[in-house]
Every structure is written in C-alpha cells, then in structure tokens.
Scaffold this motif. Structure first.
Motif, PDB file in Angstrom:
ATOM      1  N   GLU A 418       0.516   7.343   1.904  1.00 45.76           N
ATOM      2  CA  GLU A 418       1.241   7.568   0.656  1.00 45.76           C
ATOM      3  C   GLU A 418       1.919   6.296   0.163  1.00 45.76           C
ATOM      4  O   GLU A 418       2.398   5.473   0.949  1.00 45.76           O
ATOM      5  N   LEU A 419       1.962   6.181  -1.152  1.00 41.86           N
ATOM      6  CA  LEU A 419       2.505   5.003  -1.807  1.00 41.86           C
ATOM      7  C   LEU A 419       3.263   5.466  -3.048  1.00 41.86           C
ATOM      8  O   LEU A 419       2.967   6.522  -3.598  1.00 41.86           O
ATOM      9  N   ASP A 420       4.240   4.666  -3.452  1.00 43.08           N
ATOM     10  CA  ASP A 420       4.981   4.998  -4.667  1.00 43.08           C
ATOM     11  C   ASP A 420       4.016   5.157  -5.839  1.00 43.08           C
ATOM     12  O   ASP A 420       3.108   4.356  -6.027  1.00 43.08           O
ATOM     13  N   ARG A 421       4.260   6.209  -6.634  1.00 44.45           N
ATOM     14  CA  ARG A 421       3.345   6.517  -7.735  1.00 44.45           C
ATOM     15  C   ARG A 421       3.156   5.333  -8.677  1.00 44.45           C
ATOM     16  O   ARG A 421       2.048   5.064  -9.145  1.00 44.45           O
ATOM     17  N   LEU A 422       4.236   4.603  -8.967  1.00 41.05           N
ATOM     18  CA  LEU A 422       4.121   3.472  -9.882  1.00 41.05           C
ATOM     19  C   LEU A 422       3.188   2.404  -9.331  1.00 41.05           C
ATOM     20  O   LEU A 422       2.412   1.787 -10.061  1.00 41.05           O
ATOM     21  N   HIS A 466       0.146   1.719   7.386  1.00 40.24           N
ATOM     22  CA  HIS A 466       1.522   1.230   7.424  1.00 40.24           C
ATOM     23  C   HIS A 466       1.617   0.061   8.396  1.00 40.24           C
ATOM     24  O   HIS A 466       1.019   0.083   9.472  1.00 40.24           O
ATOM     25  N   GLU A 467       2.413  -0.945   8.022  1.00 41.30           N
ATOM     26  CA  GLU A 467       2.660  -2.055   8.931  1.00 41.30           C
ATOM     27  C   GLU A 467       3.992  -2.703   8.569  1.00 41.30           C
ATOM     28  O   GLU A 467       4.149  -3.215   7.446  1.00 41.30           O
ATOM     29  N   ILE A 471       3.074  -1.031   3.090  1.00 42.25           N
ATOM     30  CA  ILE A 471       1.749  -0.440   3.020  1.00 42.25           C
ATOM     31  C   ILE A 471       0.748  -1.580   2.902  1.00 42.25           C
ATOM     32  O   ILE A 471       0.914  -2.475   2.059  1.00 42.25           O
ATOM     33  N   VAL A 472      -0.240  -1.557   3.743  1.00 40.08           N
ATOM     34  CA  VAL A 472      -1.285  -2.582   3.682  1.00 40.08           C
ATOM     35  C   VAL A 472      -2.573  -1.942   3.171  1.00 40.08           C
ATOM     36  O   VAL A 472      -2.994  -0.896   3.667  1.00 40.08           O
ATOM     37  N   ILE A 473      -3.146  -2.569   2.168  1.00 42.54           N
ATOM     38  CA  ILE A 473      -4.449  -2.134   1.648  1.00 42.54           C
ATOM     39  C   ILE A 473      -5.439  -3.258   1.934  1.00 42.54           C
ATOM     40  O   ILE A 473      -5.253  -4.390   1.457  1.00 42.54           O
ATOM     41  N   ALA A 474      -6.436  -2.960   2.731  1.00 44.52           N
ATOM     42  CA  ALA A 474      -7.415  -3.981   3.118  1.00 44.52           C
ATOM     43  C   ALA A 474      -8.770  -3.665   2.504  1.00 44.52           C
ATOM     44  O   ALA A 474      -9.240  -2.529   2.571  1.00 44.52           O
TER      45      ALA A 474
END
Length: 728
Positions: A418-422, A466-467, A471-474
């Motif tokens: 999950e990530l902030d909507r914005l 999560h790290e 939030i990490v997106i690879a």
C-alpha cells in the motif's frame, strides 16, 4: 444524489469497468478464454451502456451496443474468440475510454474520434450479425429501441417494480423517464401506472418537485442485480421495490401493505399490471398462509426474502457491506483537519510542560496517544494497493512489445503493497517511462536474445516492497544492461562531463537522467530523443523519493524507486542550526553522535565511524544561515577541523537506499509528529528542502530532503577526493 454527483459516479464506475475489461482481455490474450471471463467483459460493457443510456450519452450507447452484441454472440458460442478479435476488442475498449471522457457536444465536434469509432465498428462486422449492423448506424434513441426489440424476444419472467422516488429527484437532475427508458432495454414493459395523488393545485405546484409514483410490470430475463442497478443513482430518500418472477403472491400483499396508497386502489393497479391474478384477494392470501401453515417455517426464507431483499436494496447503497465510495476531496479535508489537530496537540504539550502539573501532563500524554491513533487511522484511509497501477502495465507491455516485435513476459510482485493515494496517482508516468525504455532499449529482440543464449521471451518484473520506512518500487529486466562505456562516450560527446573526469558507477548511471541524454542510435516512436528520464527523476524527487540504477552488461538492469509512505504526516526528528528549525524524517535516521569526537579526516567533510568513511554536510553551510559561518567556511587558511571545532556540533547519521551520510546541526530537540505543508514556488530551486511544517510553539520548521542531502554530501566528498587525486 445530485445529477452531477451521479454523473461523476458513472465516470468513476465506467473507468473501473474499463480497467476490468482490460484485465480480462489480457487474460484472454494469454489464452485463458472461458465463459466466466466472457461474462465479466460482457457485464462491464452492458453496465457502461446501460448507465450511459440513463444519462442520455447516446454516443456511448451506440458504440458499446455493438461491442456488447459481439460479446453476447461469443457467449452463445456463435463466434469464436481468436487473436484478431481480441486485438479489435482491445481497441474498442480504448475507444470506449475515449468517448466516455467526452460529452455529447464534445463528441459531436470531434470528427476524428467519430471516424475511429466507425472504423472499429466496420472491423467488428465479421463477428456481428446483420441486425447489429443496422443498429450501428442508427441514432442513439433508435439504437436503444432496437436493442429493446432484441430483448423483448428474450423476455419471459414477469417482474413487478414499485417506485416511490425522492421528492428531490427532479431537483437533483434525475429524470424518472430515463430510468423507465433504460428498463425498456432490459425487457418488455407490459404496463405502467402513474399514481398522481400528491399532485397539488396548479397555483402551488413546484415544477422541480416529483409528485408521481410508479408501478411497473416488465417481462425480462435480466438478472435482479441488473434491474436494481437501474436505480442506483436515486436510492437516497426513495422507496424502490423490485419483485422477481419467483416472488410469491404474499410478497405482493406485503408490498401493498408498505405503500401509502389505499389497498383497493393498489390491488386494482397490480391486477392491471398482471402482477396479481384476477380474483386474488387478501382473504385468499390469508387463507393460503393458514392452510400452508405447516410448511411456512420450511419455506419462510423463500417467501419473505424477495420483498426483504428488494426493500433492503432500495434503502442501502448498491455496494453496501464492506466498502463505501468516498470523495477524495473529503478525505483530504479530513487529513488536513487531523494535521491541525496534531499541531494543536503539540502546542498543548508545550504549555502543559510549563505548568508542571502532573495530572495535566498525564492527561496530555493520553491525548497524544489518541491523536496518534486517529492520525494513523486517517492516513490508512489514503493508503491504496499499488496493484491497480501495476495491472495497467500489462497492457502497456503487451502493446509496446507488439509494436517492437518483441516477446516479453511481465511479472508483478508485491501488488498488495500500500502507498499513499496521491503518490499512486503521480508515480504512474515515471513508471511508464522506465517500462517503455526497458522494453525499447533494455530487452533485446528475439534474434538477439537467441544469439546471446537467452530465452526468446524477455522478462520484465515490477515489484513493490517495504524497506526502511519507505516503499520501494523496482523495475527490472533481463536485457542487455547499460553499456557504461557508451554512456561515458555520449556524456563526453555532449559536453556533460570532461574527458579526464573519473566517475563512480553510481554517477555514471545517473548521467542518463541528464536532460537530453540518450545513447540510442535512432529515434523511435517510443524513445531516443533524450526526453523522459530527466522527467522521471524530477517526478520522483517531487514525491520526496529517490531513484537508483543497478545494471550488469548482458544480464539486465534494475531501476529502484524509493518513496516515503505518505505525503501528509510523518514521524520526524526536530533539530536546529543557527536558530533555524529543521525536521529529519525519523525513518531515515540511523543514530546521533557528537561530531567533535569523530572528526579525523583532514580537508574532507568526512568522518570515520566504526571503520566506515561517512561524508557529512553542515546545515549552516548548505543553507548559508549566517554570514559569519559562510565566511568562515570559505577561509582556506583555517582547516575544516578547526572550523568545526569552533562550535558545538551534533551529527545525525542518515541512510537512504544503500547510502549513508551525516547532517551536522547545533541542537537535537527530539521526536515530533510532523504535518507536511508544501513550499511555495519560490522555494522550488532550493535543494535539500522537501517541505515545511508548523511546530507547536508556532515556529516554522523545514523538512529536510534526505536523498538530496546525501547526494550533496557524497558529491562534495567525491569532489574533494577527485581534487586530491588530480594533485597527486
């Protein structure tokens, strides 16, 4: 619900159905073709068409009707779903997305879109039937009526629908006639009774108030959900009952009892509707109940549920249960209010500490705990899974790979993260740039991959996890990787770096974010103009994130984006330098140490901590907080050691990604909840600041952008190091 709100709901739900269609078409494109998926796609098209008809969006009804017809024929086994048809359905879905975004007036003025739609309808003809062809060129009203004719041939079950719509229905822009017209698309309307007892004298009539009630009989084999959804936009303040063909007669009597009109009048109306059989009376109903008393318990659920379900459906939202739809603006307003609550709680904390009253301090502590719980609960409301964003890339990868003649398999991991909507809304464009570049430049063609001993199908992976409080997106691929020599040559050729400058791998890779930089030998529709990756970096930094690149030539590359969990309220650490307040995001802090006791690297802003060299930056120097400090730092006759020893300094060790750095400040004030406020445009060029916040005592604190400061610290140390190498 007002007309505007209902229309907005239609657009939102239409978009959801279009995304669902996209996902289902992708499944079919992967060879997973079954009735369940076909039904889902058909249902999405049918719902969009039906809802559009309610709002008079005839351009959507006309086009979607043909698509729906083709899908229906596929469900009936009259045509076979094959790749050419899937390709066209993808384009039809895209066209539906386009026309859903247009008003009728905009659509009528957009000749190109109309032409594209006509081309798609012509391409669908081999899978359509003659009747559909005729309908496709009718106007919207005729198209709906033609569809009604088709449905009429199918209608068998007798439904009774009782409508007592809200008095404000017309004021809210909702026309009851539009609902009745849509019902006609679901079957054959056998009878309509308009009850007008509430109609006042002409002199006092309010033309915006609805005075009519309706009893409707319709033959249809549509599902109950489809019929109930007809009234989804007018449920508030309305009494709507939908009785299916399977409802027992007792349900009709129960309905009659619940309506405000006289029983005899309603019985006559129900007779004319054909819902009550001629001669049926309440005594019959009572007798039936008595004579069947011994079986009542056994069938009680069946005899009562239709009315109860229908009544329930008329008083609850369609999605009642576990989820409700909330306007995002209302959610943002709630978060802003909670931000003010946090600031005021801090102010109360400061004031209570001054009193020394133990009971008051205890109460304030409890208040702080509750505030944190409310804050966390509210912030969770804005958290959404990133899976929805990832899913959209299946289509992008499919279309881009098809365009380039490549075979690529996309793997998604961590979709539930999950990530902030914005941030979810803003991260889509940077991800798109990276994914398209990976397909165009990273993953080789089929021939190249086979020649390199790789599988013909390239692998692209989108992963979220999560790290370290982020939030990490690879985004990784198994392509040819980045050619470091080529990057360096291009950078020298474009004058970005001097030929003698030595760069680390990290610095070399980051050259691709330089505006106008590209190693592509040819410009394509997808990339090669050097536009995009610099935008990617700017967009990621605007979200207070950072991006790292890892690449092995011949093995592939990975772009790793790190983002904060939220952009609203964070746990921060309050520090001061030269009387200016700063907030360091707590998730980035490793430890705090005394700078003087560790400084031992001459002429470099670097300390040796437990055997590791750590660069640091001083806030006073970075932001030029005092002239004396600035002039002192430029005095080359005084060593860095002497300069720093001249004042008390604390060092906060921070980490972002794999990099460590120190931030030198004068004073550590401790942990604080930080409400993030955006900075004005005048602060945009200022590096190292990510936002501002208001402290409990009313002072303003600047929120430090840790990735930028770490980059600055490493860069300054690297510059000094290179200088030393040059001197040697």
């Amino acid at each position: 619900m007002s007309f505007e709100s209902a229309l907005e709901t239609f657009y939102v739900e239409a978009q959801e159905h279009l995304e669902l269609m996209d996902n289902n078409l992708l499944q079919m494109d992967d060879g997973e073709i079954n009735n369940e998926i076909l039904n889902d796609i058909f249902r999405s098209a049918h719902t969009i068409k039906g809802s559009a008809g309610i709002f008079g969006l005839s351009h959507i009804v006309e086009f979607t009707h043909v698509v729906e017809n083709v899908l229906d024929r596929a469900r009936d086994g009259l045509i076979v779903i094959e790749k050419p048809l899937i390709d066209i359905l993808f384009r039809c879905r895209d066209h539906m997305e386009k026309i859903v975004s247009l008003t009728v007036e905009e659509y009528n003025a957009d000749q190109l879109t109309q032409s594209n739609g006509a081309i798609l309808l012509a391409e669908l003809m081999p899978w359509s039937d003659e009747q559909t062809k005729d309908n496709a060129i009718d106007d919207s009203d005729e198209a709906v009526l033609s569809h009604t004719d088709i449905e009429r041939n199918l209608g068998i079950g007798h439904w009774h629908i009782s409508l007592r719509l809200s008095d404000d229905c017309l004021k809210n822009g909702m026309d009851p006639v539009s609902f009745i017209r849509f019902l006609a698309t679901l079957g054959t309307i056998k009878h309509i009774e308009c009850i007008h007892h509430k109609l006042p004298a002409l002199s006092i009539i309010d033309p915006e108030e609805l005075y009519f009630a309706y009893e409707i009989a319709i033959d249809s084999e549509a599902e109950q959900e489809s019929i109930e959804n007809t009234f989804m936009f007018v449920q508030d303040g309305s009494q709507i009952t939908v009785l299916p063909p399977t409802a027992p007669e007792s349900s009709l009597w129960t309905l009659i009892d619940s309506l405000p009109e006289e029983e005899n009048e309603l019985v006559d109306i129900f007779f004319r509707c054909g819902s009550l059989k001629t001669g049926a009376t309440r005594s019959e109903k009572t007798t039936t109940n008595i004579t069947e008393n011994h079986t009542t318990l056994a069938v009680q659920e069946k005899t009562t549920s239709p009315v109860e379900e229908a009544t329930t459906s008329s008083t609850k939202p369609a999605s009642a249960g576990k989820q409700i739809r909330i306007d995002s603006d209302r959610l943002d307003y709630l978060i802003n209010l909670i931000g003010e609550l946090v600031i005021n709680q801090q102010r109360i904390d400061i004031l209570s500490n001054r009193t020394g009253n133990s009971e008051l301090l205890e109460a304030v502590d409890d208040f702080e705990d509750f505030t944190e719980q409310i804050r966390d609960a509210a912030l969770n409301l804005r958290m959404v899974p990133i899976g929805g964003t990832f899913q959209r890339f299946k289509r992008i990868v499919r279309d881009t790979a098809q365009e380039l003649g490549k075979e690529i398999n996309l793997t998604i991991e961590g979709a539930e993260t999950e990530l902030d909507r914005l941030m979810v809304e803003k991260i889509g464009d940077p991800l798109t740039h990276i994914v398209r570049n990976a397909i165009d430049h990273g993953i080789e063609s089929v021939d190249e991959r086979i020649a390199a001993g790789k599988s013909a199908k390239g692998q692209l992976t989108l992963k979220a996890y999560h790290e370290g409080g982020h939030i990490v997106i690879a985004i990784s691929d198994d392509g040819k990787g980045i050619d470091k020599n080529r990057v360096r040559e291009k950078a020298i050729e474009k004058g970005i770096i001097a030929e003698h400058i030595e760069l680390t791998e990290h610095e070399l890779f980051h050259l691709i974010f330089h505006p106008g930089f590209s190693t592509a030998s040819a410009v394509t529709n997808l990339s090669g103009r050097g536009v995009g990756m610099d935008v990617v970096k700017r967009n990621v930094e605007s979200l207070q994130g950072s991006i790292e690149i890892f690449s092995d030539q011949g093995q592939g590359s990975e772009f790793r984006i790190s983002l904060p969990l939220t952009l609203a309220i964070i746990d921060g650490f309050h520090v001061e330098s030269c009387g200016t307040h700063f907030i360091i995001p707590q998730a980035t802090i490793i430890e705090c140490i005394d700078l003087h006791s560790h400084l031992d690297i001459q002429e470099r802003n670097c300390i040796k901590l437990r055997g590791e060299m750590i660069p640091f930056v001083k806030m006073a120097d970075v932001f030029n907080l005092t002239k004396s400090a600035k002039s002192s730092s430029l005095d080359l006759s005084v060593s860095a050691t002497e300069q720093i020893k001249s004042s008390s300094q604390e060092l906060v060790i921070v980490q972002f990604g794999g990099d460590l750095a120190g931030i030198a400040v004068d004073k550590l004030n401790g942990e604080v909840q930080t409400v993030i406020k955006p900075l004005g445009p005048i602060f945009k060029p200022l590096k190292g600041i990510g936002g501002s916040s208001l402290l409990g005592n009313g002072d303003i604190a600047f929120i430090l952008d840790i990735p930028q400061l770490i980059e600055l610290a490493i860069g300054r140390d690297g510059l000094s190091h290179n200088t030393l190498l040059t001197k040697e």
